[in-house]
Scaffold this active site. Structure first.
Site, PDB file in Angstrom:
ATOM      1  N   CYS A 165      -2.949   9.346   2.363  1.00 45.93           N
ATOM      2  CA  CYS A 165      -2.541   8.627   1.168  1.00 45.93           C
ATOM      3  C   CYS A 165      -3.782   8.815   0.152  1.00 45.93           C
ATOM      4  O   CYS A 165      -3.272   8.950  -0.945  1.00 45.93           O
ATOM      5  CB  CYS A 165      -2.131   7.403   1.288  1.00 45.93           C
ATOM      6  SG  CYS A 165      -3.613   6.237   2.257  1.00 45.93           S
TER       7      CYS A 165
ATOM      8  N   GLU B 220       0.836  -1.374   0.055  1.00 46.65           N
ATOM      9  CA  GLU B 220       0.133   0.086   0.109  1.00 46.65           C
ATOM     10  C   GLU B 220       0.893   1.175  -0.061  1.00 46.65           C
ATOM     11  O   GLU B 220       1.450   1.466   0.981  1.00 46.65           O
ATOM     12  CB  GLU B 220      -0.977   0.007   1.398  1.00 46.65           C
ATOM     13  CG  GLU B 220      -1.840  -1.193   1.632  1.00 46.65           C
ATOM     14  CD  GLU B 220      -2.904  -1.110   0.342  1.00 46.65           C
ATOM     15  OE1 GLU B 220      -2.971  -0.048  -0.448  1.00 46.65           O
ATOM     16  OE2 GLU B 220      -3.890  -1.944   0.225  1.00 46.65           O
TER      17      GLU B 220
HETATM   18  P1  NDP Z   1       8.017   4.876   4.770  1.00 46.75           P
HETATM   19  O1  NDP Z   1       8.197   4.159   3.506  1.00 46.75           O
HETATM   20  O2  NDP Z   1       9.379   5.913   5.216  1.00 46.75           O
HETATM   21  O3  NDP Z   1       8.103   4.068   6.060  1.00 46.75           O
HETATM   22  C1  NDP Z   1       7.056   2.968   6.180  1.00 46.75           C
HETATM   23  C2  NDP Z   1       7.539   1.902   7.168  1.00 46.75           C
HETATM   24  O4  NDP Z   1       8.417   1.099   6.649  1.00 46.75           O
HETATM   25  C3  NDP Z   1       7.889   2.453   8.553  1.00 46.75           C
HETATM   26  O5  NDP Z   1       7.630   1.477   9.599  1.00 46.75           O
HETATM   27  C4  NDP Z   1       9.605   2.439   8.291  1.00 46.75           C
HETATM   28  O6  NDP Z   1      10.081   2.393   9.300  1.00 46.75           O
HETATM   29  C5  NDP Z   1       9.699   1.026   7.519  1.00 46.75           C
HETATM   30  N1  NDP Z   1      10.782   1.037   6.802  1.00 46.75           N
HETATM   31  C6  NDP Z   1      11.969   1.821   6.577  1.00 46.75           C
HETATM   32  N2  NDP Z   1      13.003   1.211   5.864  1.00 46.75           N
HETATM   33  C7  NDP Z   1      12.423  -0.097   5.809  1.00 46.75           C
HETATM   34  C8  NDP Z   1      13.194  -0.968   5.121  1.00 46.75           C
HETATM   35  N3  NDP Z   1      14.309  -1.103   4.526  1.00 46.75           N
HETATM   36  N4  NDP Z   1      12.679  -2.205   5.120  1.00 46.75           N
HETATM   37  C9  NDP Z   1      11.467  -2.663   5.852  1.00 46.75           C
HETATM   38  N5  NDP Z   1      10.866  -1.443   6.279  1.00 46.75           N
HETATM   39  C10 NDP Z   1      11.155  -0.252   6.211  1.00 46.75           C
HETATM   40  O7  NDP Z   1       7.054   5.620   4.826  1.00 46.75           O
HETATM   41  P2  NDP Z   1       6.693   6.624   5.719  1.00 46.75           P
HETATM   42  O8  NDP Z   1       6.337   6.181   7.072  1.00 46.75           O
HETATM   43  O9  NDP Z   1       7.157   8.094   5.555  1.00 46.75           O
HETATM   44  O10 NDP Z   1       4.665   7.063   5.444  1.00 46.75           O
HETATM   45  C11 NDP Z   1       4.279   7.621   4.284  1.00 46.75           C
HETATM   46  C12 NDP Z   1       4.189   7.120   3.020  1.00 46.75           C
HETATM   47  O11 NDP Z   1       3.235   6.149   3.242  1.00 46.75           O
HETATM   48  C13 NDP Z   1       3.542   8.104   2.112  1.00 46.75           C
HETATM   49  O12 NDP Z   1       4.234   7.641   0.836  1.00 46.75           O
HETATM   50  C14 NDP Z   1       2.120   7.741   1.974  1.00 46.75           C
HETATM   51  O13 NDP Z   1       1.411   7.945   0.711  1.00 46.75           O
HETATM   52  C15 NDP Z   1       2.228   6.125   2.202  1.00 46.75           C
HETATM   53  N6  NDP Z   1       0.951   5.637   2.716  1.00 46.75           N
HETATM   54  C16 NDP Z   1       0.323   4.893   1.885  1.00 46.75           C
HETATM   55  C17 NDP Z   1      -1.024   4.492   2.421  1.00 46.75           C
HETATM   56  C18 NDP Z   1      -1.984   3.508   1.491  1.00 46.75           C
HETATM   57  O14 NDP Z   1      -2.573   2.736   2.086  1.00 46.75           O
HETATM   58  N7  NDP Z   1      -1.248   3.198   0.167  1.00 46.75           N
HETATM   59  C19 NDP Z   1      -1.559   4.756   3.537  1.00 46.75           C
HETATM   60  C20 NDP Z   1      -0.590   5.686   4.555  1.00 46.75           C
HETATM   61  C21 NDP Z   1       0.503   6.077   3.850  1.00 46.75           C
HETATM   62  P3  NDP Z   1      10.635   3.647  10.076  1.00 46.75           P
HETATM   63  O15 NDP Z   1       9.643   4.604  10.279  1.00 46.75           O
HETATM   64  O16 NDP Z   1      11.299   3.337  11.285  1.00 46.75           O
HETATM   65  O17 NDP Z   1      11.668   4.278   9.041  1.00 46.75           O
END
Ligand code: NDP
Length: 531
Positions: free
Chosen positions: A287, A253
């Site tokens: 999102c 997502e």
């Molecule tokens: P990120 O991609 O930065 O992080 C998402 C999650 O992935 C966090 O828990 C993060 O941990 C974790 N993460 C980071 N690096 C890795 C890795 N290498 N391997 C596995 N997991 C990892 O997104 P954001 O948290 O900044 O969220 C915002 C984004 O999410 C926006 O682009 C938004 O559009 C999208 N989004 C999409 C939705 C949907 O339903 N389509 C709903 C809500 C948001 P950590 O925080 O510790 O870095």
């Protein structure tokens, strides 16, 4: 103070990281940084939990989820405060979009799990195999890994968790490093619900692993059976590559660049209010929001004036204050991304009618609600995800142009079309997105029955609703033969059997006299000695 930057300190046996209030910079808490060894241990515990959880009668799993819904409701105000302190969103948004959506999801999953797991007969007409009965059953995958973002720190992981648990999976959840506390509160509530149902002595089927990106990476590389990742396209792509290497099934997502199309027959007052709310709620960090707004030329200037009037009334501040409409961005990095896109658009000729600047007097993460016109698709503001309180508006001349603008995007998560219902519906059907709403926006995410997910770079698969629950069970075809004392015609030896088998094939796919003759010619196969 350097808000949103997380300190990692070694405090003895385990490293920890800290969280901060994005509105005030106040430190909020310290959480363990799960190493890959601890992540593997959590997955192993979850697997033990899954062994008994999946064998529980469905009604008992549903009873646990209904209790969780009740506990969420009881704790709604304190949960909303926790969510607001970590994410910055106004309390009303935390209450409705996180707590209420989560409680609704728990009840939906409790109500619908039995239907998702219901076995199905698979009838067939193959005459050679007529003494068999086929049945499809739906089995839980095992342990589902969930990696979630910070913008809906309760409702996104909770809805996915309930869907997974309802159908007999265990869950290991890695919340965002910026907002870990709601996930831990959820763990506490699920623990309390299990206890109330007399199930607390057993290992929990729900585990939370806190940490930064590498903790998420460890979860992807662990022995989980399926992953739901919600986050950015960049991280999602990395996760997908890593999952592919181990053939781990994933639901992604990812981001969106959601279009709002306002047709000439739309209600100007309603559509302009929707555009302002849809682009500014959660400080634009949703999102399924309004990232681009296209308005019919005949109403364009009146629409822009109405939006300007409404945006100028918004109260920006700490989300914990009940009069606040728009809170801070999550951190400085997000603010810099929004500033860069707006500044670049301005340099390319866009006109900023409101906002267009940070609000440092309020704190380092605040950005003024922004209305911007004279934009086009060459600008990053109109092609990349902004995730900030910015409403870019662009005119169009007819339906075809509106649809082609809406579809001119690498994303396809959500969109909305505004106008006379039959007209708007016809346009909506031509917009390429996972969810297209007519005369409303965003609220589809709050309907537990509605599937959620996108196309193109917005991701793969669906969460929420029956479709989302179906993604968390695997089909198993069970074939039972009732002729247990009869060897099959097509087994060894093949010698002297070929002519009869050829006649047998003809018998199956012919009719009338030809079929009768073929049946006689195939008879020797029935008397053939088999070993
Ligand atoms: P990120 O991609 O930065 O992080 C998402 C999650 O992935 C966090 O828990 C993060 O941990 C974790 N993460 C980071 N690096 C890795 C890795 N290498 N391997 C596995 N997991 C990892 O997104 P954001 O948290 O900044 O969220 C915002 C984004 O999410 C926006 O682009 C938004 O559009 C999208 N989004 C999409 C939705 C949907 O339903 N389509 C709903 C809500 C948001 P950590 O925080 O510790 O870095």
């Amino acid at each position: 103070m350097d808000m949103g930057i997380h300190l990692v300190s070694n405090t003895g046996s385990h490293e920890r990281f800290s969280t901060f209030n994005p509105a005030t910079g106040e430190p909020l808490g310290h959480y363990p940084l799960f190493s890959s060894t601890r992540v593997s241990a959590a997955v192993a515990s979850a697997r033990e939990g899954q062994a008994w959880w999946s064998r529980l009668p469905q009604r008992r799993r549903s009873a646990v989820l209904r209790r969780v819904a009740q506990l969420l409701c009881n704790e709604r105000d304190s949960l909303a405060q926790i969510i607001t302190s970590e994410s910055g969103k106004p309390l009303q948004e935390a209450l409705l979009h996180d707590v209420l959506v989560s409680a609704d999801a728990a009840v939906f999953c409790a109500d619908n799990a039995a239907a998702v797991l219901r076995r199905e007969k698979i009838p067939h007409k193959n005459p050679g195999l007529r003494f068999k009965r086929g049945e499809l059953s739906w089995e839980p995958f095992g342990v589902i890994g969930i990696i979630s973002p910070w913008n809906y720190p309760l409702s996104i992981p909770a809805a996915d968790t309930f869907a997974a648990l309802a159908v007999g999976n265990a869950v290991v959840l890695k919340p965002s490093e910026l907002t870990p506390r709601p996930a831990l509160e959820l763990e506490h509530l699920i623990g309390a619900a299990l206890e109330a149902e007399g199930l607390s002595a057993l290992p929990s089927p729900f585990q939370v692993v806190t940490g930064l990106g590498p903790t998420g990476q460890s979860l992807v590389s662990s022995s989980i059976d399926k992953l739901i990742f919600t986050g950015s396209v960049a991280t999602g792509r990395r996760v997908a590559v890593s999952a592919a290497a181990q053939l781990l099934p994933v639901i992604l997502e990812l981001g969106g660049k959601d279009a709002m199309v306002v047709l000439e027959d739309a209600d100007l007052d309603v559509a302009s209010s929707a555009a302002v709310w849809g682009s500014m709620m959660n400080t634009g960090q949703t999102c399924v929001s309004v990232e681009r707004c296209y308005v019919h030329r005949s109403i364009y200037s009146r629409f822009v004036s109405r939006c300007l009037e409404k945006i100028s009334k918004l109260k920006v501040g700490n989300g914990a204050v009940s009069t606040t409409d728009v809170g801070p961005l999550i951190n400085l990095a997000q603010l810099q991304k929004v500033s860069r896109q707006v500044d670049e658009a301005r340099a390319l000729g866009a006109i900023v009618h409101a906002g267009g600047n940070p609000l440092p007097d309020l704190g380092p993460n605040f950005y003024a609600p922004t209305l911007i016109t004279d934009v086009d698709h060459s600008m990053s503001l109109m092609s990349e995800e902004t995730f900030g309180p910015v409403l870019p508006v662009m005119p169009f001349s007819d339906d075809d142009e509106a649809i082609s603008l809406a579809n001119d995007s690498d994303f396809g998560l959500a969109a909305s079309v505004w106008g006379r219902p039959s007209h708007a519906k016809a346009v909506a059907r031509r917009v390429a997105a996972g969810t297209v709403m007519v005369n409303d926006l965003i609220s589809g995410f709050g309907i537990s029955a509605a599937p959620h997910g996108g196309l193109k770079q917005s991701g793969i698969g669906r969460t929420h609703g029956i479709l989302g629950m179906r993604e968390l069970v695997r089909p198993c075809y069970l074939d039972v033969d009732f002729t247990s004392r009869v060897k099959k015609l097509w087994w060894y030896p093949y010698a002297e059997n070929l002519a009869s088998m050829s006649a047998f094939v003809e018998m199956i796919h012919s009719s009338g006299l030809r079929r009768v003759v073929a049946a006689f010619r195939s008879l020797p196969a029935f008397f053939h000695r088999r070993y």
